[in-house]
Design a protein around this motif. Sequence first.
Motif, PDB file in Angstrom:
ATOM      1  N   GLU A  29       0.843  -1.025   0.061  1.00  0.00           N
ATOM      2  CA  GLU A  29       0.128   0.338   0.103  1.00  0.00           C
ATOM      3  C   GLU A  29       0.572   1.360  -0.487  1.00  0.00           C
ATOM      4  O   GLU A  29       1.953   1.308   0.506  1.00  0.00           O
ATOM      5  N   LYS A  41      -5.190   6.875   0.756  1.00  0.00           N
ATOM      6  CA  LYS A  41      -4.411   5.263   0.523  1.00  0.00           C
ATOM      7  C   LYS A  41      -4.966   4.455  -1.023  1.00  0.00           C
ATOM      8  O   LYS A  41      -6.265   4.218  -1.306  1.00  0.00           O
ATOM      9  N   VAL A  43      -4.567   0.648  -2.466  1.00  0.00           N
ATOM     10  CA  VAL A  43      -3.939  -0.290  -1.896  1.00  0.00           C
ATOM     11  C   VAL A  43      -3.819  -1.213  -3.199  1.00  0.00           C
ATOM     12  O   VAL A  43      -4.853  -0.903  -4.288  1.00  0.00           O
TER      13      VAL A  43
END
Length: 81
Positions: A29, A41, A43
């Motif tokens: 991540e 974020k 991911v």
Amino acid sequence: MSPMTTIAAGIFKAKCLELMDEVARTKEEIVVTKHGRPVAKLVPVQGAKPRPLYARATRTVVHVDTDAFAPENDLWAIADE
């Protein structure tokens, strides 16, 4: 577990596509920050399967023998003679 990578939003904007490829490859991540605070974020997608190579081909070439459709090759006309 390795420490999470962080990156400033301005750098993320400039390198977004590269970072997406990196996350897909490494499965790690990346946290995007604005003024030092985490705001997003990036991911990896879990369980995503890459499409097979043949599914990416969208072009088909068809070769047609145009002489087969010439009037002198008309099978119905020949059968009537």
